[in-house]
Design a protein around this motif. Structure first.
Motif, short mmCIF file in Angstrom:
data_model
loop_
_atom_site.label_atom_id
_atom_site.label_comp_id
_atom_site.label_asym_id
_atom_site.label_seq_id
_atom_site.Cartn_x
_atom_site.Cartn_y
_atom_site.Cartn_z
N UNK A 132 0.86 -1.17 0.00
CA UNK A 132 0.00 0.00 0.00
C UNK A 132 0.90 1.23 0.00
N UNK A 133 0.34 2.39 -0.18
CA UNK A 133 1.14 3.61 -0.08
C UNK A 133 1.44 3.86 1.38
N UNK A 134 2.72 4.01 1.73
CA UNK A 134 3.13 4.06 3.13
C UNK A 134 4.49 4.72 3.24
N UNK A 135 4.93 4.94 4.48
CA UNK A 135 6.29 5.38 4.76
C UNK A 135 7.13 4.17 5.15
N UNK A 136 8.42 4.21 4.78
CA UNK A 136 9.37 3.19 5.20
C UNK A 136 10.65 3.88 5.64
N UNK A 137 11.23 3.42 6.74
CA UNK A 137 12.52 3.92 7.18
C UNK A 137 13.56 3.74 6.06
N UNK A 138 14.36 4.77 5.80
CA UNK A 138 15.29 4.71 4.68
C UNK A 138 16.28 3.56 4.81
N UNK A 139 16.80 3.31 6.01
CA UNK A 139 17.77 2.22 6.16
C UNK A 139 17.14 0.87 5.87
N UNK A 140 15.90 0.66 6.29
CA UNK A 140 15.22 -0.61 5.98
C UNK A 140 14.92 -0.69 4.49
N UNK B 33 4.94 18.56 -3.81
CA UNK B 33 5.23 17.23 -4.35
C UNK B 33 4.97 16.16 -3.28
N UNK B 34 5.53 16.36 -2.10
CA UNK B 34 5.36 15.41 -1.01
C UNK B 34 3.89 15.35 -0.58
N UNK B 35 3.26 16.53 -0.44
CA UNK B 35 1.87 16.57 0.01
C UNK B 35 0.95 15.85 -0.96
N UNK B 36 1.22 15.97 -2.26
CA UNK B 36 0.38 15.32 -3.27
C UNK B 36 0.49 13.80 -3.16
N UNK B 37 1.68 13.28 -2.87
CA UNK B 37 1.83 11.83 -2.68
C UNK B 37 1.19 11.37 -1.39
N UNK B 38 1.28 12.19 -0.35
CA UNK B 38 0.72 11.79 0.94
C UNK B 38 -0.80 11.63 0.89
N UNK B 39 -1.44 12.26 -0.07
CA UNK B 39 -2.89 12.09 -0.20
C UNK B 39 -3.27 10.65 -0.58
N UNK B 40 -2.29 9.89 -1.08
CA UNK B 40 -2.55 8.50 -1.46
C UNK B 40 -2.21 7.51 -0.35
N UNK B 41 -1.76 7.97 0.80
CA UNK B 41 -1.40 7.05 1.88
C UNK B 41 -2.55 6.08 2.18
N UNK B 42 -2.20 4.81 2.27
CA UNK B 42 -3.21 3.79 2.54
C UNK B 42 -3.84 3.19 1.31
N UNK B 43 -3.64 3.80 0.14
CA UNK B 43 -4.21 3.22 -1.09
C UNK B 43 -3.51 1.89 -1.40
N UNK B 44 -4.25 0.88 -1.80
CA UNK B 44 -3.64 -0.43 -2.07
C UNK B 44 -2.81 -0.42 -3.35
N UNK B 45 -1.90 -1.39 -3.42
CA UNK B 45 -0.99 -1.51 -4.56
C UNK B 45 -1.76 -1.96 -5.81
N UNK B 46 -1.37 -1.41 -6.94
CA UNK B 46 -2.04 -1.71 -8.21
C UNK B 46 -1.26 -2.77 -8.98
N UNK B 47 -1.67 -4.01 -8.87
CA UNK B 47 -0.99 -5.11 -9.53
C UNK B 47 -1.24 -5.11 -11.04
N UNK B 48 -2.23 -4.32 -11.49
CA UNK B 48 -2.54 -4.25 -12.93
C UNK B 48 -1.86 -3.07 -13.62
N UNK C 9 -2.57 0.11 -13.80
CA UNK C 9 -3.44 1.10 -14.42
C UNK C 9 -3.09 2.47 -13.88
N UNK C 10 -3.50 3.51 -14.60
CA UNK C 10 -3.26 4.87 -14.14
C UNK C 10 -4.53 5.47 -13.52
N UNK C 11 -5.26 4.64 -12.74
CA UNK C 11 -6.47 5.14 -12.09
C UNK C 11 -6.11 5.69 -10.71
N UNK C 12 -7.09 6.13 -9.96
CA UNK C 12 -6.84 6.78 -8.68
C UNK C 12 -7.05 5.86 -7.48
N UNK C 13 -7.62 4.69 -7.68
CA UNK C 13 -7.98 3.83 -6.55
C UNK C 13 -6.81 2.96 -6.09
#
Length: 216
Positions: free
Chosen positions: A89-97, A123-138, A140-144
């Protein structure tokens, strides 16, 4: 109590085990640590890595004919350097990990040129709006559902109105050797050759970026 075995065969086994464990430590911790120590992160840097091998990773790298299978963006949060990414999903990860996750701990970093310094917060704020969105295995360029390079591309586009790399259709890339993998993840019998996507390789080719660290 004796630590070193008396029998030669046992000493050889212990030496081999020590060698293997030492190699694993170097590969998993020492090398990533050294690579990370050489990198001086800045907010908004885009980082790229080769993920551990799997059929999906092999397909991403093979279809794009590149070593790039994942990317994210450097942020500074709670006093730590982190990566905002889409993986699971869209999330934060520690840089070292994040660095240790890549094959051999290697990674590359690209930086936006000075024309975009004033746009980094957007730029950062626009990406943060997607936090929690699930990964797109297909892919697609949709918003979900969101995949890694799509997150970077859309965040930049929303912040600047510009593209960060060019969209390419699946049919324009090296899809043929990975036909069965694509169908497996699509869950259908037809190939989406007209589907446009932004790949990690496509992002690295954006003229707004300068490579500042690493080699994959």
């Amino acid at each position: 109590m004796a630590i070193w075995p008396k029998k030669k065969s046992e000493r050889i086994r212990l030496a081999l085990l020590t060698f293997v464990l030492s190699g694993l430590f170097v590969h998993s911790y020492a090398l990533p640590y050294l690579y990370l120590k050489r990198y001086q992160p800045q907010i908004g840097d885009i980082v790229f890595q080769s993920l551990p091998k799997s059929d999906l990773v092999n397909a991403i790298e093979g279809i794009t004919e590149s070593p790039y299978s994942h990317c994210g963006v450097i942020v500074h949060r709670d006093g730590k350097w982190m990566v905002i990414e889409a993986i699971g999903e869209v999330r934060y990860e520690d840089l070292s990990r994040w660095v240790r996750r890549g094959r051999g701990g290697r990674f590359e970093a690209y930086r936006l040129n000075n024309n975009y310094t004033g746009k980094l917060d957007d730029f950062i704020a626009a990406m943060e709006r997607y936090l929690g969105h699930p990964y797109d295995i297909h892919y697609d360029m949709d918003e979900d559902f969101i995949y890694c390079s799509e997150l970077v591309y859309k965040g930049f586009q929303k912040a600047t109105g510009e593209e960060l790399g060019q969209l390419k259709k699946l049919g324009e890339m090296n899809w043929e050797p990975y036909r069965e993998t694509i169908l497996k993840y699509e869950g259908r019998t037809t190939l989406p050759l007209d589907r446009e996507m932004i790949t990690p390789l496509g992002v690295t080719q954006a003229p707004q970026l300068v490579k500042i660290y690493g080699r994959l």
